[in-house]
Enzyme design. Sequence first.
Site, PDB file in Angstrom:
ATOM      1  N   SER A  48       0.829  -1.204   0.000  1.00 19.52           N
ATOM      2  CA  SER A  48       0.000   0.000   0.000  1.00 19.52           C
ATOM      3  C   SER A  48       0.864   1.256   0.000  1.00 19.52           C
ATOM      4  O   SER A  48       2.059   1.225   0.315  1.00 19.52           O
ATOM      5  CB  SER A  48      -0.908   0.011   1.228  1.00 19.52           C
ATOM      6  OG  SER A  48      -0.137   0.248   2.397  1.00 19.52           O
ATOM      7  N   ASP A 103      -1.341  -0.964  -3.780  1.00 26.85           N
ATOM      8  CA  ASP A 103      -2.698  -0.770  -3.259  1.00 26.85           C
ATOM      9  C   ASP A 103      -2.921   0.618  -2.673  1.00 26.85           C
ATOM     10  O   ASP A 103      -2.009   1.249  -2.141  1.00 26.85           O
ATOM     11  CB  ASP A 103      -2.961  -1.827  -2.172  1.00 26.85           C
ATOM     12  CG  ASP A 103      -4.435  -2.040  -1.919  1.00 26.85           C
ATOM     13  OD1 ASP A 103      -5.212  -2.058  -2.883  1.00 26.85           O
ATOM     14  OD2 ASP A 103      -4.808  -2.210  -0.743  1.00 26.85           O
ATOM     15  N   HIS A 104      -4.182   1.069  -2.755  1.00 24.87           N
ATOM     16  CA  HIS A 104      -4.629   2.339  -2.162  1.00 24.87           C
ATOM     17  C   HIS A 104      -3.705   3.499  -2.512  1.00 24.87           C
ATOM     18  O   HIS A 104      -3.248   4.243  -1.630  1.00 24.87           O
ATOM     19  CB  HIS A 104      -4.758   2.202  -0.646  1.00 24.87           C
ATOM     20  CG  HIS A 104      -6.074   1.627  -0.207  1.00 24.87           C
ATOM     21  ND1 HIS A 104      -7.279   2.263  -0.415  1.00 24.87           N
ATOM     22  CD2 HIS A 104      -6.378   0.449   0.393  1.00 24.87           C
ATOM     23  CE1 HIS A 104      -8.261   1.513   0.061  1.00 24.87           C
ATOM     24  NE2 HIS A 104      -7.738   0.394   0.541  1.00 24.87           N
ATOM     25  N   GLU A 112     -12.032   2.382  -6.309  1.00 21.36           N
ATOM     26  CA  GLU A 112     -13.018   2.216  -5.234  1.00 21.36           C
ATOM     27  C   GLU A 112     -14.162   3.195  -5.397  1.00 21.36           C
ATOM     28  O   GLU A 112     -13.968   4.367  -5.711  1.00 21.36           O
ATOM     29  CB  GLU A 112     -12.345   2.415  -3.877  1.00 21.36           C
ATOM     30  CG  GLU A 112     -13.280   2.223  -2.687  1.00 21.36           C
ATOM     31  CD  GLU A 112     -12.546   2.312  -1.359  1.00 21.36           C
ATOM     32  OE1 GLU A 112     -13.064   2.995  -0.456  1.00 21.36           O
ATOM     33  OE2 GLU A 112     -11.461   1.695  -1.219  1.00 21.36           O
ATOM     34  N   HIS A 172     -11.806  -1.227   7.398  1.00 22.30           N
ATOM     35  CA  HIS A 172     -10.371  -1.421   7.497  1.00 22.30           C
ATOM     36  C   HIS A 172      -9.933  -1.496   8.959  1.00 22.30           C
ATOM     37  O   HIS A 172     -10.576  -0.936   9.848  1.00 22.30           O
ATOM     38  CB  HIS A 172      -9.625  -0.256   6.836  1.00 22.30           C
ATOM     39  CG  HIS A 172      -9.748  -0.220   5.353  1.00 22.30           C
ATOM     40  ND1 HIS A 172     -10.713   0.502   4.702  1.00 22.30           N
ATOM     41  CD2 HIS A 172      -9.019  -0.826   4.380  1.00 22.30           C
ATOM     42  CE1 HIS A 172     -10.568   0.359   3.393  1.00 22.30           C
ATOM     43  NE2 HIS A 172      -9.554  -0.441   3.173  1.00 22.30           N
ATOM     44  N   HIS A 216     -12.391  -4.817   0.482  1.00 29.16           N
ATOM     45  CA  HIS A 216     -11.343  -4.308   1.363  1.00 29.16           C
ATOM     46  C   HIS A 216     -11.795  -4.492   2.815  1.00 29.16           C
ATOM     47  O   HIS A 216     -12.974  -4.629   3.102  1.00 29.16           O
ATOM     48  CB  HIS A 216     -11.084  -2.829   1.080  1.00 29.16           C
ATOM     49  CG  HIS A 216     -10.350  -2.580  -0.197  1.00 29.16           C
ATOM     50  ND1 HIS A 216      -9.154  -1.880  -0.247  1.00 29.16           N
ATOM     51  CD2 HIS A 216     -10.609  -2.946  -1.473  1.00 29.16           C
ATOM     52  CE1 HIS A 216      -8.737  -1.819  -1.506  1.00 29.16           C
ATOM     53  NE2 HIS A 216      -9.617  -2.456  -2.267  1.00 29.16           N
ATOM     54  N   ASN A 239      -9.129  -8.642   0.047  1.00 26.27           N
ATOM     55  CA  ASN A 239      -7.932  -8.028   0.622  1.00 26.27           C
ATOM     56  C   ASN A 239      -7.850  -8.281   2.127  1.00 26.27           C
ATOM     57  O   ASN A 239      -8.810  -8.029   2.851  1.00 26.27           O
ATOM     58  CB  ASN A 239      -7.949  -6.519   0.393  1.00 26.27           C
ATOM     59  CG  ASN A 239      -7.733  -6.140  -1.061  1.00 26.27           C
ATOM     60  OD1 ASN A 239      -7.754  -6.977  -1.947  1.00 26.27           O
ATOM     61  ND2 ASN A 239      -7.519  -4.861  -1.294  1.00 26.27           N
ATOM     62  N   THR A 262      -4.791  -6.631   8.219  1.00 29.90           N
ATOM     63  CA  THR A 262      -4.688  -6.564   9.676  1.00 29.90           C
ATOM     64  C   THR A 262      -4.511  -7.937  10.309  1.00 29.90           C
ATOM     65  O   THR A 262      -3.798  -8.078  11.308  1.00 29.90           O
ATOM     66  CB  THR A 262      -5.928  -5.864  10.258  1.00 29.90           C
ATOM     67  OG1 THR A 262      -6.014  -4.534   9.709  1.00 29.90           O
ATOM     68  CG2 THR A 262      -5.857  -5.771  11.770  1.00 29.90           C
TER      69      THR A 262
END
Length: 297
Positions: A49, A83-84, A135, A177, A205, A227, A230
Amino acid sequence: MLIPTGEIVAEARRLGVGAGAFNVITVEHAEAVVTGAEAAGCAVILQISENAVRFHHGRLAPIAAAARAVAELSTVAVGLHLDHVESDELFDQAAGNGFGSAMYDASKLDYGNNVAATAHAVARGHAAGLWVESELGEVGGKDGAHKPGVRTNPVEAAAYVQATGVDALAVAVGSSHAMTSRDARLDHELIRQLRDAVPVPLVLHGSSGVPDDELRAAVHSGLVKINIGTALNIAFTGAIRAAIERDAQVVDPRKYLRDARNDMAETVAKALRVLTGVQQRTPTGQPHLDGADNHAA
């Protein structure tokens, strides 16, 4: 072996299973993800990310090179995904650093500006050979516009995909998230509506907070790329805490990073078995998990 992310997602969609995409922060993360995928006998996606790049002093190349090297030595297919990404400069570095795909995240913008920014990024990404995800909707748990309670509208999603030309769409269907508990409940009817409304694969996500039965149902309803980040960090940190509690005098990081890597690998293997429905199997030559205790959920 390193292959384009889009091929992994397309095959998962064809088979009606989930494609697991796991966040990479350190080289141990990359090694663990690939080891877990080899243990499950499944293809996998390594994703880095923009936040992880910032952690590495804003330099993409070193961590990308490490992840790419791990992928190239794998006995299963591995995709490399950025990512992101909110930074245009970082997005434009993806192809040159071996990434087959990138997620351009303009979701903090209003709908019109999101469409315009994403369409511009998609044009640049496609010209560089990238498969591009974006997104629409507000997934809970991130800063800025990402707040719980806002879901992706199927009619708007169909128009968005047509206007931007994206290859995959991350949608807001109830996950958040950075969840450390696994009690999120997804809107499966909305997932089915989105699946029927848009021609591209759907992405979830914030999957770490979603229990196994919900993930299985979500894949059955139409989500494809899942995805997970964590959950790996919970395993990583838990293993290190346990190692230091066992020996407060330990100073050699290999003595606790080995446990952390093993626990993350087990987390990956378990998640991939949930997403794909495969039973535990060990392909020829897959690395041994060192026999450490695994504490990951």
